[in-house]
Design an enzyme around this catalytic site. Structure first.
Site, mmCIF file in Angstrom:
data_model
loop_
_atom_site.group_PDB
_atom_site.id
_atom_site.type_symbol
_atom_site.label_atom_id
_atom_site.label_comp_id
_atom_site.label_asym_id
_atom_site.label_seq_id
_atom_site.Cartn_x
_atom_site.Cartn_y
_atom_site.Cartn_z
ATOM 1 N N PRO A 1 -15.437 -6.616 -99.570
ATOM 2 C CA PRO A 1 -15.564 -6.580 -98.121
ATOM 3 C C PRO A 1 -15.188 -7.887 -97.452
ATOM 4 O O PRO A 1 -15.895 -8.870 -97.547
ATOM 5 C CB PRO A 1 -17.039 -6.272 -97.884
ATOM 6 C CG PRO A 1 -17.591 -5.874 -99.205
ATOM 7 C CD PRO A 1 -16.736 -6.528 -100.221
ATOM 8 N N GLU A 2 -14.058 -7.869 -96.791
ATOM 9 C CA GLU A 2 -13.729 -8.940 -95.861
ATOM 10 C C GLU A 2 -14.022 -8.388 -94.473
ATOM 11 O O GLU A 2 -14.559 -7.296 -94.355
ATOM 12 C CB GLU A 2 -12.258 -9.358 -96.038
ATOM 13 C CG GLU A 2 -11.975 -9.845 -97.460
ATOM 14 C CD GLU A 2 -10.552 -10.347 -97.680
ATOM 15 O OE1 GLU A 2 -9.943 -10.826 -96.719
ATOM 16 O OE2 GLU A 2 -10.061 -10.255 -98.829
ATOM 17 N N HIS B 1 -27.285 1.642 -109.097
ATOM 18 C CA HIS B 1 -27.162 0.474 -108.235
ATOM 19 C C HIS B 1 -27.429 0.798 -106.766
ATOM 20 O O HIS B 1 -27.043 0.055 -105.879
ATOM 21 C CB HIS B 1 -25.788 -0.164 -108.409
ATOM 22 C CG HIS B 1 -25.530 -0.598 -109.819
ATOM 23 N ND1 HIS B 1 -26.276 -1.579 -110.437
ATOM 24 C CD2 HIS B 1 -24.656 -0.168 -110.748
ATOM 25 C CE1 HIS B 1 -25.847 -1.737 -111.690
ATOM 26 N NE2 HIS B 1 -24.874 -0.891 -111.895
ATOM 27 N N ARG C 1 -22.995 -5.675 -108.381
ATOM 28 C CA ARG C 1 -23.092 -7.092 -108.756
ATOM 29 C C ARG C 1 -24.220 -7.820 -108.045
ATOM 30 O O ARG C 1 -24.554 -8.940 -108.408
ATOM 31 C CB ARG C 1 -21.746 -7.790 -108.502
ATOM 32 C CG ARG C 1 -20.659 -7.278 -109.419
ATOM 33 C CD ARG C 1 -19.317 -7.901 -109.100
ATOM 34 N NE ARG C 1 -19.225 -9.268 -109.575
ATOM 35 C CZ ARG C 1 -18.150 -10.020 -109.424
ATOM 36 N NH1 ARG C 1 -17.085 -9.535 -108.800
ATOM 37 N NH2 ARG C 1 -18.131 -11.244 -109.873
ATOM 38 N N LYS D 1 -6.879 -32.150 -92.518
ATOM 39 C CA LYS D 1 -7.148 -31.448 -93.779
ATOM 40 C C LYS D 1 -5.994 -31.596 -94.755
ATOM 41 O O LYS D 1 -4.882 -31.175 -94.489
ATOM 42 C CB LYS D 1 -7.396 -29.954 -93.509
ATOM 43 C CG LYS D 1 -8.855 -29.605 -93.365
ATOM 44 C CD LYS D 1 -9.101 -28.140 -93.685
ATOM 45 C CE LYS D 1 -10.482 -27.715 -93.236
ATOM 46 N NZ LYS D 1 -11.545 -28.484 -93.910
#
Length: 297
Positions: free
Chosen positions: A2-3, A102, A127, A170
């Site tokens: 999931p982004e 799960h 996970r 950066k």
DNA sequence: ATCATGACCTGTTAGC
DNA sequence: TGCTAACAGGTCATGA
């Protein structure tokens, strides 16, 4: 997976089944995910109506009546699915398949009296890198994980000028800079790879090389900004269009497929028009980066 | 401060 | 077929 686009898709998918309904029962099949579940989680949310679902970066926010909100993160493997029972909640039973081992958190939503049946919203996360937290709604602005987040890639706050300011000093690779949630909130490994490919920028290029001597955005940084917006908008759209099918088939949310140009396409020909390159996989900061060494410079 | 690395946890897949 | 190693979309703590 999931982004940001996936979390937004989850939000949109869950909203019709949660907003306006009450959490009739909350079932916790374990005491912790990544972190311990909130103290007295069940007692604090049972019986409350869901006012609204929102999202910040990759965080899902379930706003309840009574000034309380659930903050949820799906980690790497979290997903929700929706189970409807035409005969009401009593009609559900529990066939325990491997995957259901799960199922960690179950929201049993009571019908809204509008002809829609009762529904269970099930959070599954093999996970367990995801988590859920409980926060006073008026304290959401001060929620620690939100404090340092950069702007959403969907809004006006993200501009080439803004990125120029953040990239100016950066020296890290632009790939790493874009994954930093303090710079932009919501990008992950997939969409960073995709945005860099679309804008023809090597993931290994130092972020500060996209800024001019005067500190302005180089033209290529304008391209990158546009690519980020586009790739996120397209992914949200793809998630939205996959929603109906998904809910109809198995009710699962969080894992829709999308066509990627470079991600997970090692060895495939580059799809950039006129480019003869082959997609390569390298490792940066311990994570896979997919890119075209020919057209990304 | 900034950056890279390892840790968290389980499932899937590639390779022998 | 079975076993092992590598790998997975995200953060967070650590140490250089």
């Amino acid at each position: 997976m999931p982004e940001l686009p996936e979390v937004e898709t989850v939000r949109r998918g869950l909203a019709p089944f949660m907003e306006g309904r009450s959490i009739g029962a909350l079932t916790l099949n374990r005491a912790d995910l990544r972190f311990p579940l909130p103290r007295d989680f069940r007692g604090r949310v049972e019986g409350r109506r869901v006012r609204h679902l929102s999202r910040r970066a990759k965080y899902l926010v379930i706003v309840l009546e009574g000034e309380l909100s659930i903050v949820a993160h799906l980690g790497m493997s979290g997903s929700f699915r929706i189970e409807e029972a035409p005969g009401g909640l009593a009609a559900f039973h529990h066939p325990r398949s491997k995957d259901e081992a799960h199922d960690h958190v179950v929201f049993a939503m009571t019908g809204d009296g509008d002809g829609r049946g009762d529904v269970r919203i099930i959070y599954n996360d093999p996970r367990r890198f995801g988590f859920m937290d409980l926060v006073e709604t008026d304290a959401l602005d001060r929620y620690p994980a939100f404090g340092a987040l950069g702007p959403e890639p969907t809004g006006n706050a993200l501009s080439a000028g803004y990125l120029a300011g953040r990239f100016r000093a950066k020296k890290s690779p632009v790939k790493a800079a874009l994954l930093d949630q303090r710079v932009i909130a919501g990008l992950g490994n997939i969409y960073v790879c995709e945005a860099l490919h679309r804008s023809g920028i090597s993931p290994e290029r130092r972020a500060n090389t996209l800024v001019t001597e005067e500190g302005d955005a180089a033209p290529v940084l304008e391209d990158l900004t546009r690519a980020i917006r586009d790739v996120i908008a397209e992914a949200i759209e793809a998630g939205g269009s996959s929603l109906r099918d998904h809910i109809r088939t198995d009710g699962s949310l969080g894992y829709f497929q999308h066509r990627f140009r470079v991600y997970d396409r090692e060895g495939a020909p580059c799809v950039t028009p006129g480019c003869t390159g082959t997609v390569a996989r390298i490792v940066q900061s311990g994570r896979s980066t997919f890119h075209c060494p020919v057209c990304q410079t």
